[in-house]
Design an enzyme around this catalytic site. Structure first.
Site, PDB file in Angstrom:
ATOM      1  N   ARG A 187      -0.589 -27.830 -14.978  1.00 36.75           N
ATOM      2  CA  ARG A 187       0.492 -26.878 -15.282  1.00 36.75           C
ATOM      3  C   ARG A 187       0.524 -26.697 -16.799  1.00 36.75           C
ATOM      4  O   ARG A 187       1.206 -27.445 -17.495  1.00 36.75           O
ATOM      5  CB  ARG A 187       1.833 -27.418 -14.801  1.00 36.75           C
ATOM      6  CG  ARG A 187       2.031 -27.429 -13.290  1.00 36.75           C
ATOM      7  CD  ARG A 187       3.423 -27.967 -12.933  1.00 36.75           C
ATOM      8  NE  ARG A 187       3.837 -27.637 -11.598  1.00 36.75           N
ATOM      9  CZ  ARG A 187       3.866 -28.506 -10.568  1.00 36.75           C
ATOM     10  NH1 ARG A 187       3.494 -29.752 -10.744  1.00 36.75           N
ATOM     11  NH2 ARG A 187       4.280 -28.121  -9.376  1.00 36.75           N
ATOM     12  N   CYS A 213      -1.609 -27.084  -3.712  1.00 39.04           N
ATOM     13  CA  CYS A 213      -1.153 -27.885  -4.852  1.00 39.04           C
ATOM     14  C   CYS A 213       0.364 -27.927  -4.935  1.00 39.04           C
ATOM     15  O   CYS A 213       0.916 -28.412  -5.911  1.00 39.04           O
ATOM     16  CB  CYS A 213      -1.751 -27.370  -6.157  1.00 39.04           C
ATOM     17  SG  CYS A 213      -1.233 -25.697  -6.560  1.00 39.04           S
ATOM     18  N   HIS A 251      13.723 -30.356  -9.294  1.00 32.95           N
ATOM     19  CA  HIS A 251      13.187 -31.333 -10.242  1.00 32.95           C
ATOM     20  C   HIS A 251      13.395 -32.750  -9.752  1.00 32.95           C
ATOM     21  O   HIS A 251      12.522 -33.602  -9.876  1.00 32.95           O
ATOM     22  CB  HIS A 251      13.871 -31.174 -11.597  1.00 32.95           C
ATOM     23  CG  HIS A 251      13.255 -30.097 -12.401  1.00 32.95           C
ATOM     24  ND1 HIS A 251      11.950 -30.170 -12.837  1.00 32.95           N
ATOM     25  CD2 HIS A 251      13.732 -28.925 -12.824  1.00 32.95           C
ATOM     26  CE1 HIS A 251      11.668 -29.084 -13.499  1.00 32.95           C
ATOM     27  NE2 HIS A 251      12.722 -28.301 -13.506  1.00 32.95           N
ATOM     28  N   ASN A 309       5.499 -24.598  -2.992  1.00 28.26           N
ATOM     29  CA  ASN A 309       6.897 -24.628  -3.467  1.00 28.26           C
ATOM     30  C   ASN A 309       7.422 -23.202  -3.550  1.00 28.26           C
ATOM     31  O   ASN A 309       8.478 -22.864  -3.010  1.00 28.26           O
ATOM     32  CB  ASN A 309       6.998 -25.277  -4.848  1.00 28.26           C
ATOM     33  CG  ASN A 309       6.332 -26.638  -4.906  1.00 28.26           C
ATOM     34  OD1 ASN A 309       6.153 -27.264  -3.881  1.00 28.26           O
ATOM     35  ND2 ASN A 309       5.964 -27.079  -6.091  1.00 28.26           N
TER      36      ASN A 309
END
Ligand code: PEP
Ligand code: MG
Length: 560
Positions: free
Chosen positions: A287, A485, A186, A435
């Protein structure tokens, strides 16, 4: 000059004093009691602490803006919540110390709010925050949360939670440095979205004294003590470069005219409006779970239509890729995921929740279709965490039943990259979620700072997964677009490598558009392909990165 090294996750060079994020307040021991025969004093201490906390939060709300102001105002009210104080007073009258009493009272109020559900449940975090603040005040400890300061500072923390960042004022914080966290944590995502230089997984920084002036290089991933003239000059050069690099002109294109639309990653309508202002060419990742975090019940169809339409309306006539709910692991949604799973990253998450909560996905697709019918955006829909061609085909069928014409999948699991040809045979497009693709290829939890070196999208193994996916997409009989993305798209040098590997769009935090656009524009497609070849052939992530960067002289003067 002493140096600390970590992983640079957001470029930029700054000098400033550091401020540590206070450690979280620990639970006062069960059975801790106030002085015998002094309940009045204990109650008075509790009230004084609650008032002091409320005053401080009100003061900060007075100078904060936007979301941060609203969060601070809500929390300040909670600090003097009559139910909290009444229940703590009762515990004090039974002998508990004020700290223990407010801790226990906070827990029961939080539980009660949680059980009420809906809006009330969303206040749970505020109560728990407030009780920690009151305990810190009673103990004479620094208040938890981002420190407030009259002068800008470099924030040093173990890691930052999403809630910490609600009150992070980018005008006050010059850079972020954490001893934990990984490139996909984060902290990293937030730093990039705020445009703050950041270094994660920098072990040893927790021991630097508060107030020490340091130089942070968010591209190199270093923190240096005792900065001198050289660092001053580097910071000044970065300030000038950053000022020149704030604007994206709205067209992602290589030097020889090969267009690569640069899209935005957004979590809702507010982000989408900002992304449109930053001239993103569309949305490459909505998202949808971010619209409903903290909800413990499924959002209604009306709520969903409103949330999605807000995003579509920010991009009339433009492409908007909606991802269906990606709940699980670091993004639990109580109505979809089981928080007791032993291995949540490998559990029932993403598309897989359709197995355990049938109907939610169909209802979401209908809401997306309805919102799309009320807007002019070109709406594409994709499912997260697809692992097999059967899942891709099932998802395409659900989309078609809902009247959605452009179904796609996220490629974030190695099996999907390996089976890209079959998977893309079933859908219209793919988007690489680098990710998760990095975390699963390297078997390294994306949230763990100690594994940051593994959890790096420059790993040649990850680049090979990207290459395989693009090759699968171009298989005979179908040529389907593959975008990226994940956070990799926001790293300008890595973006060039991805384009060289054949990806057709890049989606990122709007802050990264200008930098990625400028670097992409400095190379031809053939050069990007050559640089990609160099990176893929490198033996290590560090070599892939440094060899690719060495081919991109534009990075240094731009401070990227
Ligand atoms: C990804 O995994 O790269 C991705 C874009 O999805 P998220 O970060 O939301 O898991
Ligand atoms: Mg993902």
């Amino acid at each position: 000059m002493e140096n600390f090294a970590g992983v640079g996750v957001s470029p930029g060079r700054v000098i400033g004093p550091i401020r540590h994020m206070p450690k979280s307040v620990s639970e006062p021991p069960a059975g801790e009691r106030h002085a015998p025969d002094a309940p009045e004093e204990a109650v008075a201490a509790l009230k004084a602490a609650s008032k002091a906390v409320q005053e401080e939060l009100k003061r900060r709300a007075g100078i904060a803006k936007g979301d941060a102001q609203a969060v601070l105002q809500a929390t300040s009210l909670m600090a003097a919540d009559p139910m909290l104080l009444k229940s703590a007073t009762k515990l004090i009258n039974n002998g508990a110390s004020p700290a223990r009493a407010v801790w226990e009272a906070g827990a029961s109020v939080a539980e009660m709010l949680h059980n009420l559900g809906g809006y009330m449940a969303e206040r749970t975090a505020d109560v728990l925050d407030v009780r920690s603040r009151i305990v810190a005040e009673l103990r004479g400890l620094p208040a938890p949360g981002i420190p407030s300061s009259d002068t800008p500072f470099i924030l040093v923390a173990e890691d930052l939670a999403p809630a910490d960042t609600a009150t992070l004022d980018p005008a006050q914080v010059l850079a972020l440095v954490t001893s934990g966290g990984g490139p996909q944590s984060h902290t990293a995502i937030i730093a990039r979205s705020l445009g703050l230089p950041a270094v994660v997984a920098a072990s040893g920084v927790d021991d630097i004294a508060d107030g020490t002036v340091v130089f942070v290089d968010g591209a190199a991933g270093t923190i240096s003590l005792d900065p001198g003239a050289e660092e001053e000059a580097a910071a000044e050069a970065y300030r000038a470069a950053a000022a020149a690099l704030t604007v994206f002109d709205g067209v992602g294109v290589t030097a020889d005219g090969h267009e690569v639309p640069l899209l935005a990653n957004v979590g809702g309508a507010k982000d989408a409006v900002k992304a449109a202002e930053a001239k993103a060419q569309g949305v490459g990742l909505l998202r949808t779970e971010f619209c409903f975090l903290e909800r413990d019940t499924e959002p209604t169809s009306e709520e969903q239509i409103e949330a999605y339409k807000g995003v579509f309306d920010a991009f009339p006539g433009k492409k908007v890729v909606v991802r269906t709910l990606d709940a699980g692991a670091d993004k639990p949604l109580p109505f979809l995921t089981d928080s007791t799973e032993p291995n949540p990253a490998l559990g029932v998450r993403g598309y897989r929740t359709d197995l355990t909560s049938p109907g939610v996905l169909e209802r979401q697709l209908s809401a997306i279709a309805e919102a799309a019918s009320q807007a002019t955006a070109d709406v594409w829909v994709m499912a997260p965490m697809i692992s097999t061609a059967e899942e891709a085909a099932d998802f395409a069928k659900l989309c078609s039943n809902a009247g959605l014409q452009t179904p796609g999948v996220m490629v974030e699991v190695p099996s999907a990259a390996l089976m890209a040809e079959a998977i893309l045979g079933a859908v219209s497009f793919a988007s690489l979620g680098t990710n998760d693709l990095t975390q699963y290829t390297m078997a390294a939890d994306r949230q763990l700072g100690s594994l940051a070196a593994l959890n790096n999208s420059w790993q040649p193994a990850v680049l090979r997964m990207v290459k395989l996916t693009v090759e699968g997409s171009a298989a005979e009989g179908h040529a389907k677009p593959v975008g990226v993305c994940g956070e990799a798209a926001a790293d300008p040098a890595l973006a060039v490598v991805l384009v060289g590997l054949g990806v057709s769009t890049l989606s990122m935090t709007p802050r990264a558009l200008a930098g990625v656009g400028a670097v992409l524009n400095s190379v031809t497609l053939a050069e990007a392909q050559r640089i990609a070849g160099i990176a893929v052939a490198a033996p290590t992530a560090a070599e892939a990165r440094s060899r690719a960067r060495a081919e991109l002289p534009v990075l240094e003067p731009l401070g990227l």
